[in-house]
Design an enzyme around this catalytic site. Structure first.
Site, short mmCIF file in Angstrom:
data_model
loop_
_atom_site.label_atom_id
_atom_site.label_comp_id
_atom_site.label_asym_id
_atom_site.label_seq_id
_atom_site.Cartn_x
_atom_site.Cartn_y
_atom_site.Cartn_z
N LYS A 67 4.41 0.79 9.45
CA LYS A 67 4.53 2.07 8.74
C LYS A 67 3.91 3.20 9.55
CE LYS A 67 3.04 0.16 4.91
NZ LYS A 67 2.48 -0.05 3.58
N GLU B 274 0.88 -1.16 0.00
CA GLU B 274 0.00 0.00 0.00
C GLU B 274 0.92 1.21 0.00
OE1 GLU B 274 -2.77 0.23 3.29
OE2 GLU B 274 -3.49 2.18 2.58
N ARG C 41 4.97 -12.74 9.77
CA ARG C 41 5.65 -11.50 9.42
C ARG C 41 6.97 -11.40 10.18
NH1 ARG C 41 3.55 -6.20 9.45
NH2 ARG C 41 1.81 -6.97 8.33
#
Ligand code: ATP
Ligand code: MG
Length: 553
Positions: A267, A33, A257
């Protein structure tokens, strides 16, 4: 070593699918994204997705998952492309989920026509309340009974901007009693009157992640859609949409992850550090971002090696940051040019040296047989490190001390005769004599010394600023530490040495060239460096000083 490595579980799936003939070639995608810069966690996903098609053939797409107009920006798109390329990968196609908005709208219409989707006028609070709980089924409201025709008209009206944000949503009709809350008539479209960085003001309705993501995979005929573990409960919805729309049967696979010690990787948190100016920017060399690591001097090959080394896990874990630094050292040891730089200078005068200067040959990299040699100037006055001299030395001190001998790297053996002090008693100068027959490479002196020091000729030295970095956070598991993550920032993570003395070769060396400043660590020129003012970042120390501190407690 990597040839013998066993397959990770995703490679096993791919090999099975290829062997059975289910697919003749595979397609993967990396779907960021564009709402921030990439970090080392993304690198793991990039190496995995691109690595699969590198190994088995096929294509990997770079797809920008840009369905959220508020937080996304072209600056991020550009940085992401730069980072993927720098990591050493090239995508087969560059796609944007926003390019599929028309098609996604048609897919949603298709679901409405099949009686599988409806417009709900409820507020988000009402929808949440009707959802029930994991132990209690939810209830369907009256809007679920709207006719296909009414739903179609309302959806068109939503699209043409008749309604305000939050006024209506499009939901799919699945199962309000499902134990999986995500299947309780999830929302697939919402109204958002917002400017989009690519589609501008064309749309005021935007698809939700689950719908857009899965259908984008299908449109691109992604065979193996790899994501992280938190999407396990989303998989039934992913499969449901594909089944009902009868689109390409992409399959989702989940891995753990990457989390690392002493850093953050979300982020949202990285953006906070940037916005609140706790770091210099996204590419601050202390950041876990790819751009920060690049500026710090981490080689792309080291990041790839690290991603391979940690493998593909099915359970969440916390990887030691030291492992990444280990990979960085391994890579730099092969490629870094050795240079001499004195960080904390002490003047040393060689009283019996009578030449004006002399150029001595020294190797650029003992680990690289093609590394070549360079010449370094030697003269009567040189600088050594303050810490390499002690007036009153303990027994096993093999550096310089009165009456003691050491070798100056690639030069001569010297002996300390006396010191000069200022009024306050501080040593300002060390006076030595050198042994002319002890020249490196043609030493006939027969003298054995235990210490070798780096040094720089005072008359030839150039000044440089060095930036030394430490961990950005003081605690190991930042995400799970008590309180706000910013409470754990290490306030001493940057130390600036404004007047280091360097050998003159550094003035001419290439910008992106990695260096080992002998005995002081690996360094790279910073982007703020100029001909007038040289600035270097310390990439990593030569040894893991942190591991010792942690062990000592
Ligand atoms: P963040 O929480 O940092 O914002 P994200 O998952 O929202 O991360 P995306 O831009 O959506 O970021 O991620 C793009 C791809 O990178 C996704 O496939 C995602 O699963 C993967 N990814 C993101 N963070 C990690 C991580 N820490 N380890 C492995 N893969 C990751
Ligand atoms: Mg995301």
């Amino acid at each position: 070593m990597s040839e013998e490595k066993s397959l990770n579980f995703i490679e096993e799936i791919v090999e099975t699918d290829l062997a059975s003939g289910k697919y003749t070639s595979i397609t993967t995608r990396f779907p960021p994204e564009p709402n921030g810069y990439l970090h080392i966690g993304h690198a793991k996903s990039i190496v995995l997705n691109f690595g699969l098609t590198k190994k088995y053939g096929g294509a990997t797409n770079l797809r920008f998952d840009d369905t959220n107009p508020i937080t996304e920006d072209t600056e991020y798109v550009e940085s992401i492309k730069e980072d993927v390329r720098w990591l050493g990968f090239e995508w087969a196609n560059e796609y944007y989920a926003s390019d599929y908005f028309d098609q996604l709208f048609q897919f949603a219409m298709n679901l409405i026509e099949k009686g599988l989707a409806y417009i709900d006028d409820s507020s988000s609070e009402e929808i949440a309340a009707q959802k029930g709980s994991p132990t209690q089924p939810g209830t369907r409201n009256k809007y679920a009974d709207r006719s296909v025709e009414e739903n179609k008209q309302l959806f068109l009206d939503m699209k043409s901007g008749l309604y305000a944000d939050g006024n209506k949503v499009l939901r799919v009709k699945i199962d309000m009693a499902s134990p999986n809350m995500l299947l309780r008539d999830p929302i697939i479209y919402r109204i958002k009157h917002a400017y989009h960085h690519r589609t501008a003001d064309k749309w005021c309705i935007y698809p939700m992640y689950d719908f857009a993501h899965g259908q984008s995979d299908s449109i691109e005929k992604i065979t193996h859609s790899i994501c992280t573990l938190e999407f396990v409960p989303h998989r039934p919805l992913y499969d449901w949409c594909i089944e009902k729309l009868n689109t390409f049967p992409s399959k989702q696979y989940e891995f753990a992850r990457l989390n690392m010690t002493y850093t953050v990787m979300s982020k949202r948190k990285l953006l906070q550090l940037v916005n609140e100016q706790m770091v210099e920017g996204w590419d601050d060399p202390r950041m876990s971002t790819i751009s920060g690591m690049r500026r710090r001097g981490y080689p792309a090959a080291a990041i790839r090696a690290f991603c391979d080394k940690i493998g593909v896990a099915k359970r969440d874990n916390l990887i030691d940051f030291g492992l990444l630094e280990f990979c960085v050292r391994e890579e730099l040891n092969k490629s870094a040019l050795r240079r001499m730089v004195v960080l904390d200078p002490l003047k040393l005068v060689i009283t019996n040296y009578t030449q004006v200067e002399e150029w001595l040959s020294t190797e650029n990299n003992p680990e690289d047989e093609n590394g070549g040699v360079r010449n370094i100037p030697f003269s009567k006055e040189i600088y050594i490190e303050q810490e390499d001299f002690m007036e009153i030395a303990p027994k096993k001190y093999f550096r310089l001390a009165p009456e003691q001998m050491v070798r100056l790297k690639s030069a001569y053996i010297i002996k300390c005769d006396s010191v000069v002090k200022d009024d306050s008693g501080k040593i300002t100068e060390v006076r030595c004599t050198y042994i002319p027959e002890s020249k490196s490479g043609s030493d006939t002196s027969g003298i054995q010394v235990k210490g070798t020091l780096h040094w720089v000729s005072a008359a030839h030295a150039i000044q440089a600023e060095l930036r030394l970095y430490d961990r950005l956070f003081k605690v190991e598991d930042v995400a799970n530490a008590q309180g706000d993550f910013k409470d754990h920032i290490n306030q001493d993570s940057l130390q600036v040495i404004s007047h280091a003395y360097a050998e003159p070769a550094l003035q001419q060396d290439e910008t992106n060239q990695p260096f080992q400043f002998i005995r002081k660590g690996y360094f790279v020129r910073d982007k703020q460096s100029s001909a007038d003012k040289l600035v270097f970042n310390r990439t990593v120390t030569l040894k893991d000083a942190w591991a010792k501190v942690v062990k000592k407690g």
